[in-house]
Design a protein around this motif. Structure first.
Motif, mmCIF file in Angstrom:
data_model
loop_
_atom_site.group_PDB
_atom_site.id
_atom_site.type_symbol
_atom_site.label_atom_id
_atom_site.label_comp_id
_atom_site.label_asym_id
_atom_site.label_seq_id
_atom_site.Cartn_x
_atom_site.Cartn_y
_atom_site.Cartn_z
ATOM 1 N N LEU A 1 50.923 95.488 36.853
ATOM 2 C CA LEU A 1 50.727 97.324 35.887
ATOM 3 C C LEU A 1 50.308 98.613 37.114
ATOM 4 O O LEU A 1 50.410 99.054 37.673
ATOM 5 N N VAL A 2 48.783 97.778 37.670
ATOM 6 C CA VAL A 2 47.728 98.936 37.914
ATOM 7 C C VAL A 2 47.532 98.403 39.349
ATOM 8 O O VAL A 2 47.489 99.566 40.156
ATOM 9 N N PHE A 3 46.977 97.485 39.177
ATOM 10 C CA PHE A 3 46.215 97.441 40.925
ATOM 11 C C PHE A 3 46.171 96.148 41.384
ATOM 12 O O PHE A 3 45.829 95.034 40.882
ATOM 13 N N GLU A 4 45.901 96.461 43.254
ATOM 14 C CA GLU A 4 46.922 95.016 43.722
ATOM 15 C C GLU A 4 45.721 94.241 44.104
ATOM 16 O O GLU A 4 46.098 92.817 44.045
ATOM 17 N N PHE A 5 44.620 94.258 43.662
ATOM 18 C CA PHE A 5 43.118 94.007 44.703
ATOM 19 C C PHE A 5 42.383 93.701 42.564
ATOM 20 O O PHE A 5 41.146 93.735 43.425
ATOM 21 N N ASP A 6 43.164 93.514 41.670
ATOM 22 C CA ASP A 6 42.342 92.703 40.424
ATOM 23 C C ASP A 6 41.077 91.572 41.215
ATOM 24 O O ASP A 6 41.809 90.842 41.466
ATOM 25 N N VAL A 7 39.994 91.720 40.409
ATOM 26 C CA VAL A 7 39.270 90.533 40.141
ATOM 27 C C VAL A 7 39.159 89.570 39.149
ATOM 28 O O VAL A 7 38.591 88.334 39.698
ATOM 29 N N LEU A 8 40.242 90.007 38.123
ATOM 30 C CA LEU A 8 40.138 89.007 37.009
ATOM 31 C C LEU A 8 40.481 87.889 37.008
ATOM 32 O O LEU A 8 40.164 87.052 35.956
ATOM 33 N N MET A 9 41.214 87.259 37.439
ATOM 34 C CA MET A 9 41.692 87.007 37.826
ATOM 35 C C MET A 9 41.514 85.829 38.615
ATOM 36 O O MET A 9 41.453 84.226 38.381
ATOM 37 N N GLY A 10 40.592 86.031 39.879
ATOM 38 C CA GLY A 10 39.841 85.163 40.417
ATOM 39 C C GLY A 10 37.864 84.852 39.611
ATOM 40 O O GLY A 10 37.809 83.620 39.261
ATOM 41 N N TYR A 11 37.944 85.935 38.723
ATOM 42 C CA TYR A 11 36.920 85.423 37.607
ATOM 43 C C TYR A 11 37.428 84.501 36.519
ATOM 44 O O TYR A 11 36.649 84.273 36.294
ATOM 45 N N ALA A 12 38.829 84.325 36.105
ATOM 46 C CA ALA A 12 39.071 83.334 35.457
ATOM 47 C C ALA A 12 38.636 81.944 35.728
ATOM 48 O O ALA A 12 38.108 81.548 34.777
ATOM 49 N N ILE A 13 39.341 81.845 36.407
ATOM 50 C CA ILE A 13 39.355 80.887 37.604
ATOM 51 C C ILE A 13 37.568 80.299 38.109
ATOM 52 O O ILE A 13 38.202 78.732 37.479
ATOM 53 N N ALA A 14 37.060 80.630 38.560
ATOM 54 C CA ALA A 14 35.782 80.541 38.803
ATOM 55 C C ALA A 14 35.114 80.324 37.808
ATOM 56 O O ALA A 14 34.630 79.074 37.282
#
Length: 456
Positions: free
Chosen positions: A142-155
């Motif tokens: 919905l907002v931003f192509e370069f979200d970091v939350l998905m990567g943070y969740a996995i890590a």
């Protein structure tokens, strides 16, 4: 920070360690945890607020690029504006690295809280990570192509299984992940330098949201427009492989930095002990004394060095920022308490438990306490201001981009304290906790019912 209503510190922001029988190896004793008041780490919220605003300072160049993120990566992150190049270099990767380290600090404090209450770790943390991943996915679409939350969740899920292990296991696994990651970055960089025949300092450097290796040029040139929000949404869905390939770089890096943040807490970096002060001095010298010159070299070495400049050197600088910021906040906290005590004694009144802080400090601290909400909100505001479906302010030059960043930052620092006067967490944090706690409520009810029947 002081608010109109008393706020109980959350488990992720307290320094109280587990009981002696479950004390993590190397954890600082309770008597040394005087960096904050009321059990909170005074520097943590301030540093997190700085990291959030600093991340926007990197991403603002993506929002202000004509055509938006798709055009930004298709152009290879290059810019001929010397002012923009300098400003990008100052923020590139460093504040995202700081935010990642602080996430690891919070992860360690959640671990301590769970152990202190006698609960298994990681236990239900997978649910928390899953909620964060969903939030990141929605934010991406919905907002931003370069979200970091998905990567943070996995890590975070990977790091959670390491944090509770012995130091030997953590060093072994962390060392292997870091070594493979560094070797991969260095190898790719060497290949780029060898095949390009060298490059000058005329290339741009990426921002916190993007990756020079993500092949974003696959986006259709006709779609490089911000005139329609719906078109941007469809572009994110159809080119998810290009926009989300950076997760390959984010996940291993974040995993290592989460573990480093955890170990910094155990080493006493947030304490007022002599060992804590010595550790902060060493980190500041390494991160700022060595990291900044090294970062300057990689920044101006050319676009072939983008991965090193973006992913390897900035975390070193972030360690220095964390150490220096913690020291400065601790000193400011001590001076404020002395002034408050002197004023109270002069007035013949009891000393207040609230520490007087300046308006700027209060705003930054409030942004740190509502970090997840502010991270999403700043991207929403930047989109509405810069994209053509909004006010269309993109393309106005470097100083206009700085003005947009300053305006959004000031808005966050005004809104966040007002929100915290009524609620203890940011809106997205409240939603996350309610979803997480909703799964525990039936269990608590059944346990209470069972206890009641037993009492009868």
């Amino acid at each position: 920070m002081p608010t109109n209503q008393p706020v109980s510190p959350s488990p992720a922001a307290t320094v109280s360690p587990p009981s002696d029988t479950a004390m993590p190896s190397g954890a600082a004793p309770p008597s040394d945890t005087a960096m904050g008041t009321g059990g909170r780490i005074a520097a943590l919220d301030v540093l997190r607020g700085i990291a959030i605003l600093g991340t926007l300072a990197s991403n603002i160049w993506i929002f202000t690029a004509p055509g938006g993120p798709a055009a930004w990566i298709s152009d290879g992150f290059a810019t001929a504006d010397p002012v923009q190049r300098v400003l990008q270099a100052l923020a590139n990767g460093k504040f995202l690295g700081l935010l990642t380290l602080l996430f690891g600090v919070g992860l360690e404090l959640q671990y301590r809280s769970m152990v202190r209450r006698g609960l298994p770790w990681p236990g239900r943390y997978a649910l928390r990570a899953g909620i964060l991943f969903v939030e990141g996915l929605v934010h991406y679409v919905l907002v931003f192509e370069f979200d970091v939350l998905m990567g943070y969740a996995i890590a975070s899920l990977l790091a959670a299984y390491l944090i509770g292990r012995s130091d030997r296991v953590v060093r072994a696994w962390g060392g292997v992940i870091a070594a493979v990651y560094v070797a991969g970055i260095v190898g790719i960089t060497a290949l780029l330098v060898a095949t390009s025949g060298g490059s000058g300092a005329d290339g741009g450097s990426g921002a916190d949201g993007g990756s020079g290796a993500d092949g974003g040029a696959s986006a259709d040139a006709a779609a490089l427009s911000t005139a329609s929000w719906l078109d941007q949404l469809l572009l994110r869905l159809t080119h998810m492989d290009a926009f989300r390939i950076e997760l390959i770089l984010i996940v291993p890096s974040a995993t290592v930095l989460f573990v480093v943040g955890s170990r910094l807490v155990r080493a006493g970096v947030f304490t007022t002990s002599a060992e804590g002060a010595r550790l902060r001095r060493r980190l500041a010298w390494a991160g700022l004394g060595a990291g900044i010159p090294l970062n300057a070299l990689t920044t101006w070495a050319g676009p072939d060095w983008f991965l090193v400049d973006r992913y390897l050197v900035p975390p070193l600088v972030a360690l220095g920022i964390l150490a220096l910021g913690t020291t400065l906040v601790g000193r400011a906290q001590a001076r404020a308490q002395v002034r408050e005590r002197a004023w109270a004694e002069a007035q013949g009144r009891a000393r207040s438990s609230r520490s007087p802080v300046g308006l700027f400090r209060r705003g930054v601290e409030a942004v740190g306490r509502t970090a997840l909400s502010c991270y999403v909100l700043q991207n929403v505001l930047a989109s509405a201001l810069c994209y053509d479906w909004g006010l269309g302010l993109a393309g106005g030059g470097a100083w206009q981009a700085v003005a947009i960043w300053a305006g959004i930052s000031a808005t966050l620092m005004l809104v966040a304290p007002l929100w915290l006067r009524c609620w203890p967490r940011g809106p997205i944090e409240l939603l996350m906790h309610r979803v997480y706690d909703a799964r525990r409520a039936p269990r608590r009810a059944r346990a209470a019912s069972s206890a009641s029947h037993s009492a009868r």
